[in-house]
Structure formats: C-alpha cells, structure tokens
Write a protein that holds these residues in place. Sequence first.
Motif, mmCIF file in Angstrom:
data_model
loop_
_atom_site.group_PDB
_atom_site.id
_atom_site.type_symbol
_atom_site.label_atom_id
_atom_site.label_comp_id
_atom_site.label_asym_id
_atom_site.label_seq_id
_atom_site.Cartn_x
_atom_site.Cartn_y
_atom_site.Cartn_z
ATOM 1 N N ARG A 108 4.839 42.439 35.299
ATOM 2 C CA ARG A 108 5.335 43.055 36.534
ATOM 3 C C ARG A 108 6.851 42.873 36.627
ATOM 4 O O ARG A 108 7.588 43.794 36.999
ATOM 5 C CB ARG A 108 4.620 42.439 37.740
ATOM 6 C CG ARG A 108 4.782 43.204 39.042
ATOM 7 C CD ARG A 108 3.885 42.604 40.122
ATOM 8 N NE ARG A 108 2.470 42.789 39.837
ATOM 9 C CZ ARG A 108 1.741 43.794 40.294
ATOM 10 N NH1 ARG A 108 2.289 44.714 41.080
ATOM 11 N NH2 ARG A 108 0.455 43.886 39.999
ATOM 12 N N ILE A 109 7.327 41.688 36.290
ATOM 13 C CA ILE A 109 8.773 41.426 36.295
ATOM 14 C C ILE A 109 9.475 42.323 35.283
ATOM 15 O O ILE A 109 10.528 42.900 35.567
ATOM 16 C CB ILE A 109 9.041 39.942 35.992
ATOM 17 C CG1 ILE A 109 8.477 39.051 37.116
ATOM 18 C CG2 ILE A 109 10.541 39.680 35.823
ATOM 19 C CD1 ILE A 109 8.456 37.572 36.778
ATOM 20 N N ALA A 110 8.902 42.462 34.092
ATOM 21 C CA ALA A 110 9.500 43.303 33.049
ATOM 22 C C ALA A 110 9.611 44.749 33.509
ATOM 23 O O ALA A 110 10.619 45.428 33.248
ATOM 24 C CB ALA A 110 8.673 43.213 31.770
ATOM 25 N N ALA A 111 8.566 45.244 34.187
ATOM 26 C CA ALA A 111 8.599 46.630 34.670
ATOM 27 C C ALA A 111 9.705 46.826 35.700
ATOM 28 O O ALA A 111 10.401 47.845 35.695
ATOM 29 C CB ALA A 111 7.242 47.002 35.259
ATOM 30 N N PHE A 112 9.879 45.867 36.599
ATOM 31 C CA PHE A 112 10.939 45.972 37.595
ATOM 32 C C PHE A 112 12.316 45.869 36.941
ATOM 33 O O PHE A 112 13.257 46.543 37.373
ATOM 34 C CB PHE A 112 10.772 44.897 38.664
ATOM 35 C CG PHE A 112 9.924 45.345 39.827
ATOM 36 C CD1 PHE A 112 10.497 45.726 41.020
ATOM 37 C CD2 PHE A 112 8.540 45.395 39.705
ATOM 38 C CE1 PHE A 112 9.717 46.156 42.084
ATOM 39 C CE2 PHE A 112 7.752 45.824 40.759
ATOM 40 C CZ PHE A 112 8.338 46.210 41.962
ATOM 41 N N LEU A 113 12.446 45.044 35.907
ATOM 42 C CA LEU A 113 13.715 44.963 35.179
ATOM 43 C C LEU A 113 14.057 46.322 34.578
ATOM 44 O O LEU A 113 15.202 46.795 34.674
ATOM 45 C CB LEU A 113 13.622 43.902 34.085
ATOM 46 C CG LEU A 113 14.843 43.758 33.176
ATOM 47 C CD1 LEU A 113 16.067 43.282 33.961
ATOM 48 C CD2 LEU A 113 14.539 42.787 32.023
ATOM 49 N N ALA A 114 13.075 46.966 33.960
ATOM 50 C CA ALA A 114 13.302 48.284 33.351
ATOM 51 C C ALA A 114 13.592 49.341 34.404
ATOM 52 O O ALA A 114 14.364 50.281 34.157
ATOM 53 C CB ALA A 114 12.092 48.687 32.518
ATOM 54 N N LYS A 115 12.986 49.205 35.575
ATOM 55 C CA LYS A 115 13.220 50.166 36.651
ATOM 56 C C LYS A 115 14.646 50.055 37.187
ATOM 57 O O LYS A 115 15.358 51.058 37.337
ATOM 58 C CB LYS A 115 12.220 49.933 37.777
ATOM 59 C CG LYS A 115 12.555 50.673 39.073
ATOM 60 C CD LYS A 115 11.868 50.033 40.269
ATOM 61 C CE LYS A 115 12.489 50.502 41.566
ATOM 62 N NZ LYS A 115 11.957 49.804 42.748
#
Length: 255
Positions: A108-115
């Motif tokens: 979830r953290i990785a997805a927000f970083l990419a966003k």
Amino acid sequence: MLEFSGQGARLAFVDEPAVGFDRGEPILLIHGFASNHAVNWFFPQWVKTLTEDGRRVIALDNRGHGRSQKFYAPADYAIPKMAEDCRRLLDYLDIENADVMGYSMGARIAAFLAKVHPDRARSIVLGGLGHHLINGAGLPLGIADAMEAPSAADLTDPMQLLFRSFAEATGSDLKAMAACIRGIRQHLSEDEARRIDVPVLVAVGTRDEVAGDPHRLAALFPAGEALEIPGRDHNRAVGDPVYKNGVLRFLAQRP
C-alpha cells in the motif's frame, strides 16, 4: 543498521550492495504490518536472492516498527506520510529512482509512493495486496483491539489472534501497532491506480483472504500483471519460490 531522520522520525534501514557489482540497480523493499526489514526480507532470503541477481537492496524499518522510532497517534501512520518516509530515504541515498517492492501494508505504501512521486518508482511489486488497495482500507480495525488486549489468550477471533501472535513474535511495540492499524486506512481510487504508468506486478497467494483479487487490481494499471502464488495464504506467500522467480522475471523484463 544505518539511520536517517525526516518528517520528525528517526528511521533505520540497511543498504546491501549487489554481489559482484559496485552497487547494482537499486530496489527499495517496504515490509508489512508488525514486521520489520529482517523478518520480511532477510529471513525469507529475499535480500540474498536480489543481491545475487545484481541488485542493490535498500530495506527500511517503517516508522513504529523494528528499530525505527515509535509513535502512538494514528495520524503518524497515515499511508501518505509513510510513503514520504520512503521518498526521503531515496533522497538521503541520492537515488533518483528505484524499483520498489512492498508486502501487504508495504505494498500500500509503495502504491502511494508511485502515485505521488511517479518519477521515483521505476516499477512496483505489490505483494500480498490485491483489489483491497482500491476497495479496502487495510487490515480490520479489530486488529488494533487485538493489540490492546491484555493477552493473546483473551482472543477468540482467528485473524485477531494471528496478528497479535505475529506482533509478539517480532517483538513489536503493541501500543504503536494499535495506532498504526488505526492510521493506515487510506486507499487508492480506480482512477488513481490507472494513472500509475509504470510496470506493476501484483503477487498474491491463492489462499490469501486478506489481499483481495490480484487480477482485478492488475487490470487497472496500464502496465499491470498478476501473479498467483499457489497454495499460499497471506503470511506464507512471502518467501515462496514462485513469488521470487516471478519478481526476478518481472524485473528482468521491465524497461
């Protein structure tokens, strides 16, 4: 372990060079709830697998976890704030962009970083997280109650008992873990997922009852693909050879 500070948090991390290379292509590893860099990535031999594949491995202890600073207010664990911790770590190491792999909460953290910082994630691997990135807000809030129970023996719900026992086994600060569960409630919309225009691998065990459908999530990303990890539940998929081989193939093929 090494340390850096940002956003008022002292965070611990490791930086492992590639085997046989000066440094190797960087990959940032983000662990799951109540885990730490060692439990999630060293014990299942992920660091060995990736460094032997010619990759520089950076793995942090998320705030509240492992050797990083503990916080006791849910707001301190908002996913965007934890994604900023990762971005600041890349800045600290002078890494322009990296492959990013997270597991469960770490995914979830990785997805927000990419966003939020699309230029920093070269590709992302979302382990142990499927469509619940979109239609779910992380682990059930009852897990926070489990962290605050007098003892694990007082729990009857299987999922509460599972995560309380895991937190105790990893030596986690139970009060910090309760705050973390209450803080990590953010999710992406389908439109936000569609705007993540880097290669994405969604890897979930076929017996995982926590993650949600990997195929449904992967279909949202312009360059997404799903990987099923046969016969594995949420906790047992982490070190599976199918997962590892799938990630190595994905990293080798992405631009």
